[in-house]
Design a protein around this motif. Structure first.
Motif, PDB file in Angstrom:
ATOM      1  N   ALA A 250       0.813  -1.212   0.000  1.00  0.00           N
ATOM      2  CA  ALA A 250       0.000   0.000   0.000  1.00  0.00           C
ATOM      3  C   ALA A 250       0.849   1.266   0.000  1.00  0.00           C
ATOM      4  O   ALA A 250       0.477   2.276  -0.612  1.00  0.00           O
ATOM      5  N   GLU A 253       2.070   1.930  -3.456  1.00  0.00           N
ATOM      6  CA  GLU A 253       0.917   2.402  -4.215  1.00  0.00           C
ATOM      7  C   GLU A 253       0.661   3.886  -3.923  1.00  0.00           C
ATOM      8  O   GLU A 253       0.430   4.686  -4.840  1.00  0.00           O
ATOM      9  N   ARG A 254       0.743   4.237  -2.639  1.00  0.00           N
ATOM     10  CA  ARG A 254       0.493   5.623  -2.236  1.00  0.00           C
ATOM     11  C   ARG A 254       1.598   6.555  -2.716  1.00  0.00           C
ATOM     12  O   ARG A 254       1.332   7.683  -3.157  1.00  0.00           O
ATOM     13  N   ASN A 255       2.858   6.083  -2.652  1.00  0.00           N
ATOM     14  CA  ASN A 255       3.975   6.916  -3.089  1.00  0.00           C
ATOM     15  C   ASN A 255       3.841   7.343  -4.542  1.00  0.00           C
ATOM     16  O   ASN A 255       4.193   8.466  -4.912  1.00  0.00           O
ATOM     17  N   GLY A 257       0.977   7.211  -6.305  1.00  0.00           N
ATOM     18  CA  GLY A 257      -0.344   7.695  -6.640  1.00  0.00           C
ATOM     19  C   GLY A 257      -1.032   6.876  -7.714  1.00  0.00           C
ATOM     20  O   GLY A 257      -1.833   7.396  -8.492  1.00  0.00           O
ATOM     21  N   SER A 332       9.933   5.317   2.858  1.00  0.00           N
ATOM     22  CA  SER A 332       8.783   6.161   3.159  1.00  0.00           C
ATOM     23  C   SER A 332       9.226   7.588   3.485  1.00  0.00           C
ATOM     24  O   SER A 332       8.409   8.505   3.466  1.00  0.00           O
TER      25      SER A 332
END
Length: 373
Positions: A250, A253-255, A257, A332
């Motif tokens: 996740a 995925e978030r990094n 976008g 992160s």
């Protein structure tokens, strides 16, 4: 020796050629003492029928297997041995072929599978053969006469069992049915089972035969990978030898976008850009042959601007052999990692590349984490 025409023909001789010859001469040399011992026993117990199996040698040198029944009787001239001889050569050949087949089968199980099994028409085990590497197995024969679901299990759930039993009752092949059982030492064994239905000449269902594989190691690795993968504070991706994404978490995925379902199957260059892939990512993945490789770089961020990333690449072994894929991680807190890497490079007198350049040689700095500051 006195013999009738049928007995002489079995050996390839004429009756006149055998009359008067020592009886033991027609037997295989290795069996002569055995036959002599049985004949002596017959003479010692007149009227008692003695039976044995032995090899004779035909005139052309080939082997004739026989089963003989002998009975000693007393005539005017003294005791004689009456022998009835049955040719069982074809039967012996068939049995030998069966023994060889069984040996080949056991060898196949030993090197290809962990267990071979058979069941009857009621799905009860009738046969189980284990390979030597299948340790911690239940006592031999303890599952014979039981169905697969009558043997204590930990997994799967009742719905999975219902579907499995429905497939068995439909007499269709099944593949990779997974179950878990407790072992005698308190552990858990995971097994994957596959089977094919058997039918007799009349088309009647007679049961199943199949194989099983111990997948405990794989399940344990999957569990640990899942724990690390999903709980990691870094963005983690699994990349194959073809440089396509196989899985992302996740954070990754978030990094970027971008939804995981869109990333999976995508070529790394399509997400990171061909320039960055060619100069920064591909060299690291290409050299990922058993050690952790790391780098820092600046990528174009979704929606414009730039984003610094620290990356590490580690081989992902499969099947206990050479690495077939590589895992890549995007930190992160990428800016912190990238700045730290640049600072170390400057301290060592090494110029750090700017813009889209890849800064390599920072393995130790990245591996140590924030404590290295």
């Amino acid at each position: 020796l006195s013999v009738n025409p049928v007995g002489a023909e079995q050996l390839g001789w004429r009756v006149g050629q055998l009359i008067g010859q020592p009886v033991l001469d027609v037997f295989h040399e290795a069996d002569r003492a055995f036959v002599q011992g049985n004949a002596d026993q017959a003479f010692q117990h007149p009227g008692r029928v003695m039976r044995w199996k032995a090899r004779k040698i035909r005139k052309d040198g080939t082997v004739l297997w026989v089963r003989e029944s002998a009975n000693a009787v007393v005539l005017r001239g003294g005791p004689v041995l009456l022998v009835a001889c049955e040719d069982i050569t074809e039967r012996e050949r068939a049995e030998e072929a069966l023994r060889e087949s069984e040996e080949r089968f056991r060898t196949l199980v030993k090197f290809s599978f962990d267990v071979y099994w058979e069941t009857d028409a009621q799905h009860r085990f009738t046969r189980q053969e284990y390979s030597e590497r299948f340790d911690r197995a239940r006592a031999r024969g303890s599952e014979i006469g039981k169905t697969r679901w009558e043997v204590p299990y930990l997994e799967p759930d009742e719905e999975a069992w219902r579907r499995h039993r429905a497939a068995l009752d439909a007499h269709v092949p099944f593949r990779d049915f997974e179950l878990a059982r407790a072992t005698s030492d308190g552990g858990i064994r995971h097994v994957s089972v596959s089977g094919l239905p058997m039918f007799d000449e009349a088309g009647r269902f007679t049961g199943y035969r199949g194989v099983g594989r111990d997948i405990t190691g794989r399940k344990r690795a999957e569990y640990l990978t899942r724990q690390v993968f999903e709980s990691a504070s870094d963005g983690v991706a699994v990349v194959g030898r073809d440089y396509r994404y196989q899985r992302v978490n996740a954070v990754y995925e978030r990094n970027w976008g971008t939804p995981a379902e869109e990333i999976v199957g995508m070529h790394v260059a399509d997400l990171l850009g061909a320039d960055v892939f060619g100069r920064a990512v591909k060299p690291c993945l290409g050299r990922c042959l058993g050690v952790l490789l790391a780098a820092a770089a600046r990528f174009g961020a979704p929606g414009g601007g730039a984003r610094d990333h620290a990356r590490s690449h580690r081989p992902r072994p499969r099947g206990g052999s050479a690495a077939r894929g590589a895992g890549g991680a995007c930190a992160s807190e990428p800016r912190d990692h990238a700045r730290r890497a640049r600072g170390l490079d400057r301290a060592r007198g090494q110029p750090a590349a700017r813009g889209h350049g890849c800064e390599r040689g920072v393995l130790r700095a990245l591996a140590r984490g924030p404590a290295a500051r």
